[in-house]
Design an enzyme around this catalytic site. Structure first.
Site, PDB file in Angstrom:
ATOM      1  N   CYS A 186       0.892  -1.181   0.000  1.00 25.46           N
ATOM      2  CA  CYS A 186       0.000   0.000   0.000  1.00 25.46           C
ATOM      3  C   CYS A 186       0.921   1.220   0.000  1.00 25.46           C
ATOM      4  O   CYS A 186       1.207   1.779   1.049  1.00 25.46           O
ATOM      5  CB  CYS A 186      -0.880  -0.003   1.235  1.00 25.46           C
ATOM      6  SG  CYS A 186      -1.905  -1.455   1.360  1.00 25.46           S
ATOM      7  N   PRO A 228       1.561   7.825  -0.511  1.00 23.65           N
ATOM      8  CA  PRO A 228       2.299   8.628  -1.491  1.00 23.65           C
ATOM      9  C   PRO A 228       3.779   8.260  -1.643  1.00 23.65           C
ATOM     10  O   PRO A 228       4.499   8.949  -2.354  1.00 23.65           O
ATOM     11  CB  PRO A 228       2.148  10.042  -0.948  1.00 23.65           C
ATOM     12  CG  PRO A 228       2.010   9.863   0.529  1.00 23.65           C
ATOM     13  CD  PRO A 228       1.297   8.566   0.736  1.00 23.65           C
ATOM     14  N   LYS A 240       7.333   5.813   2.708  1.00 28.03           N
ATOM     15  CA  LYS A 240       8.044   4.642   3.243  1.00 28.03           C
ATOM     16  C   LYS A 240       8.797   3.939   2.119  1.00 28.03           C
ATOM     17  O   LYS A 240       9.872   3.395   2.341  1.00 28.03           O
ATOM     18  CB  LYS A 240       7.057   3.698   3.930  1.00 28.03           C
ATOM     19  CG  LYS A 240       6.419   4.342   5.142  1.00 28.03           C
ATOM     20  CD  LYS A 240       5.525   3.400   5.885  1.00 28.03           C
ATOM     21  CE  LYS A 240       4.716   4.137   6.944  1.00 28.03           C
ATOM     22  NZ  LYS A 240       3.589   4.907   6.433  1.00 28.03           N
ATOM     23  N   CYS A 243      -1.613   4.065  11.187  1.00 31.08           N
ATOM     24  CA  CYS A 243      -1.546   5.306  11.974  1.00 31.08           C
ATOM     25  C   CYS A 243      -2.858   5.413  12.739  1.00 31.08           C
ATOM     26  O   CYS A 243      -3.542   6.422  12.685  1.00 31.08           O
ATOM     27  CB  CYS A 243      -1.283   6.519  11.091  1.00 31.08           C
ATOM     28  SG  CYS A 243      -2.416   6.675   9.722  1.00 31.08           S
TER      29      CYS A 243
HETATM   30  C1  LIG Z   1      -1.763   4.546   4.748  1.00 30.35           C
HETATM   31  S1  LIG Z   1      -1.635   4.784   3.056  1.00 30.35           S
HETATM   32  C2  LIG Z   1       0.005   4.256   2.716  1.00 30.35           C
HETATM   33  C3  LIG Z   1       1.050   5.275   3.029  1.00 30.35           C
HETATM   34  C4  LIG Z   1       2.391   4.901   2.426  1.00 30.35           C
HETATM   35  N1  LIG Z   1       2.839   3.608   2.868  1.00 30.35           N
HETATM   36  C5  LIG Z   1       3.446   5.925   2.735  1.00 30.35           C
HETATM   37  O1  LIG Z   1       4.194   5.766   3.671  1.00 30.35           O
HETATM   38  O2  LIG Z   1       3.522   6.936   2.028  1.00 30.35           O
HETATM   39  C6  LIG Z   1      -2.553   3.449   2.413  1.00 30.35           C
HETATM   40  C7  LIG Z   1      -2.538   3.388   0.912  1.00 30.35           C
HETATM   41  O3  LIG Z   1      -2.991   2.105   0.520  1.00 30.35           O
HETATM   42  C8  LIG Z   1      -3.722   2.236  -0.665  1.00 30.35           C
HETATM   43  N2  LIG Z   1      -4.548   1.022  -0.843  1.00 30.35           N
HETATM   44  C9  LIG Z   1      -5.737   0.735  -0.266  1.00 30.35           C
HETATM   45  N3  LIG Z   1      -6.177  -0.463  -0.690  1.00 30.35           N
HETATM   46  C10 LIG Z   1      -5.263  -0.957  -1.531  1.00 30.35           C
HETATM   47  C11 LIG Z   1      -5.161  -2.139  -2.293  1.00 30.35           C
HETATM   48  N4  LIG Z   1      -6.112  -3.057  -2.248  1.00 30.35           N
HETATM   49  N5  LIG Z   1      -4.077  -2.325  -3.071  1.00 30.35           N
HETATM   50  C12 LIG Z   1      -3.104  -1.374  -3.115  1.00 30.35           C
HETATM   51  N6  LIG Z   1      -3.149  -0.229  -2.436  1.00 30.35           N
HETATM   52  C13 LIG Z   1      -4.207  -0.005  -1.631  1.00 30.35           C
HETATM   53  C14 LIG Z   1      -4.516   3.495  -0.432  1.00 30.35           C
HETATM   54  O4  LIG Z   1      -4.991   4.040  -1.637  1.00 30.35           O
HETATM   55  C15 LIG Z   1      -3.472   4.368   0.242  1.00 30.35           C
HETATM   56  O5  LIG Z   1      -2.768   5.123  -0.702  1.00 30.35           O
END
Ligand SMILES: C[S@@+](CC[C@H](N)C(=O)[O-])C[C@H]1O[C@@H](n2cnc3c(N)ncnc32)[C@H](O)[C@@H]1O
Length: 647
Positions: free
Chosen positions: A307, A310, A313, A430
């Protein structure tokens, strides 16, 4: 302006961007600051002030917009843009200078808005009633009567009761709360509890040196050349926290755990800094850095970030791996995927391959060599300090939390059981809610049997940490809690799983894609199947098993066109992300008008569109998985339809 109609005049970019950001914060629980920085609008402070004000005035805005019925009378007006414009008109610059249609529309309501926004006016009825009551209570006649009735003894008696109450109540409150904390939350350390109760958190400014573009030593000496002084390293974590609390310009300090993370006084501004613009420094909170730090992939390894957007990580992982090996960064959301690509490009993370896909549909044979996985899924965001500052202590809808939990379990289980060569998996949120943290990890521990074990976070951080998961859950205190009021960064939760290759992985059934299925539909189809197939271990997910048939039937009958499928996905996304059905509805209507017309073109007769969409949404909602209520409604409607046909 003789040749230009109000339709062709563009809305000023500042307002358009601010409206998009506020919508994203409210619907997708995005972080206001991150969205603003990532938007890269030249007037960051202007946008921040406008968005902040709009969010802070949310209740008043809803009241005003409802009262003047602007969104009903002007269906072409974007509700988020309307909020921004009204905020600017009433509490910002107090004027709107543009001939564009939305601004002219809002200006037509200016007088009404000003009348209503007068807080005295809004509150006057209540105040007047209260005043009347007060007046009544303290009317001279009555006072006279009371004076006559109240004898000296009565006064003494009352005083005695008051003083007793004032003396005893604080003790009752203190010991009562202490008892509840012990019995309900198993917290014994009163001092810690008192510290936690203090809501005022002054978070320092965290700057991660992007070692891919700027070596750490160079970064530090760069800041020293700018006039900053680096503080000496601390011998233990408590001492370090104390130093951070007292941090004042021109001092900065290296983070206790993550050397490439520098900590500056809280009011330092970096978003205009040339090194930030060039990607050499990244403004990333310590909590967010800890996930990659604890995953700690070795140089040359293969990593999956499930996931990713942006991409904070991801880019940190690339820096830890020194751009060797490979990171597959997966993101499902189109807009956020673009943000991810930008971050990767800006930070020079060349070992990253971005994948625009649903991570639940990733196949083990496509990624056979994955050794490390980061699962950082969508969550309630309850731990984000920005949110807490803006919205105060929010109440989280238990149904939404359950939906998020089901999704998080699916995602983590997919990571742990689907990739046979994985050594280490980090799960992070978070969120402060045990539903998304301990409960997810504990459920997963049951599923994976002994093929994985949790690594004790305390040991991973050499004993230099203070908060851990609750012992009342299966995961016990092995996971890490990052507490804003203790650790001076966002609230966060991290669990680290390590594979035991002596124990075989429990079977993980993966549905083979159907050949006749169009590629666009495959993703969605597989999610449904995965939702259902992975559902055999818990009662909650057993219910999904029953739903599988309905989804498959729907699919096989070809009831959803490709276009509807995309909308369906948007809807699933909003069910997971949006906080209320009304937001979904607004979003759907907006999507429709976005598809058909320009956003601000009010020449479309929206009423029939709204009706049509309402109908479509309710039918789509019934096709969605994970909701027993919708399923039963769906079944009932089907049987009614059948009966009607027979008749
Ligand atoms: C908490 S954010 C991740 C933040 C990221 N790890 C960072 O540190 O910048 C969660 C992300 O997961 C994505 N997401 C949700 N469901 C998903 C899926 N089934 N497959 C891939 N990405 C997904 C969301 O769109 C979102 O951008």
């Amino acid at each position: 302006m003789p040749n230009r109609t109000v339709h062709s005049i563009k809305v000023p970019r500042l307002y358009k961007t601010a409206a998009k950001i506020v919508q994203e914060v409210r619907e997708k629980h995005g972080s206001l600051k991150t969205l603003i920085y990532e938007g890269k609008h030249p007037n960051v402070s202007g946008i921040y002030a406008l968005c902040y004000k709009t969010l802070a005035k949310e209740t008043q805005l809803t009241y005003l917009l409802n009262k003047i019925k602007i969104l009903i009378n002007e269906p072409g007006l974007d509700p988020w843009l309307a909020r921004i414009l009204v905020t600017e008109l009433l509490w910002g610059k107090k004027t709107l200078k543009s001939e564009c249609k939305p601004i002219q529309t809002v200006l037509a309501y200016e007088q009404k808005l000003r009348e209503l926004s007068n807080i005295d006016d809004v509150e006057r009825p209540r105040k007047t009633d209260q005043q009347k009551v007060n007046q009544k209570e303290s009317s001279p006649d009555q006072n006279k009567d009371q004076g006559a009735i109240m004898t000296f003894v009565a006064v003494l008696g009352k005083l005695f009761i008051y003083s007793m109450a004032m003396f005893t109540l604080p003790f009752v409150a203190f010991f009562g709360v202490q008892h509840i904390m012990k019995v309900e939350f198993h917290i014994r350390d009163e001092l810690h509890f008192c510290v936690c109760c203090c809501n005022y958190i002054k978070k320092p400014r965290y700057v991660r040196i992007n070692t891919l573009l700027l070596p750490l030593e160079k970064g530090i000496s760069y800041f020293q050349e700018e006039g900053w002084h680096i503080m000496p390293k601390c011998s233990n974590y408590i001492e370090y926290l104390d130093a951070v609390k007292k941090l004042k310009q021109p001092n900065f300090i290296q983070d206790f755990h993550i050397p490439e993370l520098l900590v500056f006084p809280s009011n330092t501004i970096f978003y205009k800094h040339s090194k930030y613009q060039s990607g050499e420094i990244v403004l990333q909170d310590k909590a967010s850095c800890l996930s990659s730090y604890l995953l700690n992939p070795t140089r040359g390894s293969v990593v999956l970030d499930m996931c990713a957007a942006p991409g904070m990580k991801t880019s940190h992982l690339a820096a830890i791996m020194e751009n060797t090996g490979k990171i597959c960064a997966v993101e499902v959301n189109e807009f956020r995927y673009q943000m991810l690509c930008k971050t990767i490009k800006l930070t020079g993370a060349s070992c990253v391959e971005t994948v625009h896909k649903d991570a639940l549909t990733l196949k083990s044979d496509e990624y056979p060599n994955v050794e490390y996985i980061l699962v950082d899924p969508t969550c309630s965001g309850s731990g984000m300090l920005d949110r807490q500052k803006l919205f105060g202590k929010e109440k989280y809808d238990p149904i939404r939390l359950k939906k998020l939990q089901a999704f998080q379990v699916l995602m983590l289980r997919h990571a742990l059981l689907n990739f046979p060569n994985v050594k280490k998996v980090v799960y992070s949120t978070c969120s402060t809610c045990p539903e998304e943290n301990e409960q997810v990890v504990s459920e997963i521990l049951e599923n994976v049997q002994n093929a994985y074990k949790l690594l004790p976070a305390k040991e991973l951080l050499n004993g230099n940490w203070l908060n851990f998961s609750s012992k009342i859950y299966n995961c016990s205190d092995k996971c890490l809690y990052i507490k804003s009021n203790v650790d001076l960064c966002n609230d966060f939760f991290i669990a680290v799983f390590e594979r035991d290759f002596d124990v075989p992985l429990p079977k993980y059934k993966e549905k083979k894609p159907r050949q006749q299925v169009a590629s666009n539909n495959q993703g969605k189809k597989q999610i449904d199947v995965l939702h259902a197939e992975n559902a055999n271990t818990t009662r909650k997910l057993k219910k999904l098993g029953k739903r599988k048939k309905t989804n498959e039937e729907t699919f096989q009958n070809g009831e959803t066109s490709q276009n509807e499928e995309t909308k369906d996905n948007i809807l699933i996304d909003s069910v997971l992300n949006a906080s209320s059905d009304s937001i979904e509805f607004i979003q759907e209507v907006k999507n429709d008008s976005d598809d058909n017309t320009s956003q601000n073109n009010d020449s479309v007769d929206i009423e029939p569109v709204i009706k049509k969409r309402k109908k479509k949404i309710s039918s789509m909602m019934m096709k969605l998985p994970r909701n027993r209520f919708r399923l039963s409604q769906h079944k009932e409607l089907r049987s009614q339809k059948k009966k009607r046909k027979i008749v």
